[in-house]
Design a protein around this motif. Structure first.
Motif, mmCIF file in Angstrom:
data_model
loop_
_atom_site.group_PDB
_atom_site.id
_atom_site.type_symbol
_atom_site.label_atom_id
_atom_site.label_comp_id
_atom_site.label_asym_id
_atom_site.label_seq_id
_atom_site.Cartn_x
_atom_site.Cartn_y
_atom_site.Cartn_z
ATOM 1 N N LEU A 122 99.937 -24.295 95.024
ATOM 2 C CA LEU A 122 100.600 -24.163 93.688
ATOM 3 C C LEU A 122 100.474 -22.654 92.836
ATOM 4 O O LEU A 122 101.222 -21.990 92.184
ATOM 5 N N LEU A 123 99.057 -22.726 92.707
ATOM 6 C CA LEU A 123 98.617 -21.276 92.102
ATOM 7 C C LEU A 123 99.045 -20.234 92.703
ATOM 8 O O LEU A 123 99.675 -19.323 91.943
ATOM 9 N N THR A 124 99.008 -20.018 93.982
ATOM 10 C CA THR A 124 99.734 -18.956 94.627
ATOM 11 C C THR A 124 101.135 -18.707 94.441
ATOM 12 O O THR A 124 101.709 -17.690 94.176
ATOM 13 N N HIS A 125 102.052 -19.876 94.440
ATOM 14 C CA HIS A 125 103.299 -19.615 94.359
ATOM 15 C C HIS A 125 103.592 -19.166 92.708
ATOM 16 O O HIS A 125 104.520 -18.600 92.475
ATOM 17 N N GLU A 126 102.803 -19.817 92.055
ATOM 18 C CA GLU A 126 103.090 -19.400 90.296
ATOM 19 C C GLU A 126 102.581 -17.991 90.235
ATOM 20 O O GLU A 126 103.211 -17.328 89.371
ATOM 21 N N LEU A 127 101.668 -17.566 90.703
ATOM 22 C CA LEU A 127 101.117 -16.164 90.649
ATOM 23 C C LEU A 127 101.529 -15.050 91.514
ATOM 24 O O LEU A 127 101.321 -13.731 91.330
ATOM 25 N N LEU A 128 102.433 -15.218 92.380
ATOM 26 C CA LEU A 128 102.755 -14.440 93.594
ATOM 27 C C LEU A 128 103.600 -13.275 92.722
ATOM 28 O O LEU A 128 103.485 -12.229 93.319
ATOM 29 N N PRO A 129 104.504 -13.673 92.031
ATOM 30 C CA PRO A 129 105.217 -12.777 91.414
ATOM 31 C C PRO A 129 104.413 -11.522 90.694
ATOM 32 O O PRO A 129 104.658 -10.383 90.814
ATOM 33 N N LEU A 130 103.069 -12.046 90.048
ATOM 34 C CA LEU A 130 102.484 -10.904 89.405
ATOM 35 C C LEU A 130 101.620 -10.197 90.612
ATOM 36 O O LEU A 130 101.401 -8.937 90.445
#
Length: 280
Positions: free
Chosen positions: A117-125
């Protein structure tokens, strides 16, 4: 010149602590995602002693709690527009069957669902940075057992199988990231750093059970320095390790259950459904 930013989970102990100290001069800013902010504050002071010019942000994040992961990600997205390198390092071993607050088996929640979930949320950054790098700390324990339904709330449980499946999940995550985003410039590495020999998990059960489980895991134990160096090498040499599995710093072929593409697809799809996400 754009500020270089490292974000890492589990930085306050073990190989995570060793890694951030070794990387203290490699980035302009570190985002320390920690469950214990008091330990995080101590680590921050230690890092500033090593490099007074380093910018450090402490962000509370309990990977076993999905709401905490979402809040941490939202905090980061509100403050920053890019992350050069995300290191999914945090993990845990439990020798007794426990549930997360969301009702999942605790190791699967902490070692896999939270980081996913963290990777999904931060991947755009990450994709908005020049470096575009993700390190996923997996483990040679992925060979312990094949993935099996029900994935996140198993009816039967053994510590070794539970740990192995959670780490197989992290390997699948790294493979999926590489497959979907490498053509867009993302450099992903799955790292087996070697398990650091600590007492984590032993206090959850009787001494005899804890000793037995850790005896089974003992061949995987390495020193803190050895484990940290595996992460450091992957961070410092993104091109060398991009798309590969790093076994204690050596590029290695993925074997057994880790190369089961059909199961990976089924598992990733189940994860997306469970977390109510459309794509990674």
């Amino acid at each position: 010149m754009t500020e270089s930013i490292l974000a890492i989970t589990g930085p306050t102990s073990g190989i995570g602590r060793g890694a951030v100290k070794a990387l203290v001069n490699d980035f302009d800013r570190m985002l320390l995602l920690a469950r214990n902010l008091e330990k995080g504050a101590v680590l921050k002071e230690e890092l500033l002693e090593l490099n007074p010019d380093l910018h450090i942000d402490l962000i509370e994040c309990d990977l076993s709690v999905l709401a905490s992961v979402r809040q941490a990600a939202e905090t980061i997205k509100n403050r920053f527009d890019h992350i050069d390198c995300l290191v999914n390092n945090a993990g845990m071993v439990s020798t007794s069957k426990e549930k997360s607050v969301d009702g999942y088996e605790l190791m699967m929640a902490t070692n896999y669902l939270g980081p996913f979930l963290l990777t999904h949320e931060l991947l755009p950054l990450v994709m908005n940075s020049e470096r575009k790098q993700v390190i996923v700390v997996s483990s040679g324990a992925y060979k312990f057992a094949p993935m099996k339904r029900p994935f996140f709330k198993p009816k039967r449980y053994t510590p070794v199988t539970g740990y192995g499946r959670s780490k197989l999940g992290t390997l699948y995550l790294a493979q999926e990231l590489h497959e979907q985003y490498s053509r867009k410039g993302l450099k992903t590495t799955a790292v087996h750093p070697g398990m650091v020999s600590t007492n984590i998990g032993k206090n959850n059960v009787s001494q005899s059970v804890g000793t037995f489980v850790f005896m089974l895991l003992d061949p995987f134990f390495k020193t803190l320095e050895e484990g940290a160096q595996s992460i450091v090498s992957a961070v410092q040499q993104p091109e060398k390790y991009a798309g590969f599995y790093s076994d204690e710093g050596e590029i290695a072929a993925v074997k057994q259950y880790g190369s089961d593409f059909k199961m990976r697809r089924e598992f990733i799809d189940a994860t997306l459904e469970e977390l109510d996400l459309e794509t990674l």
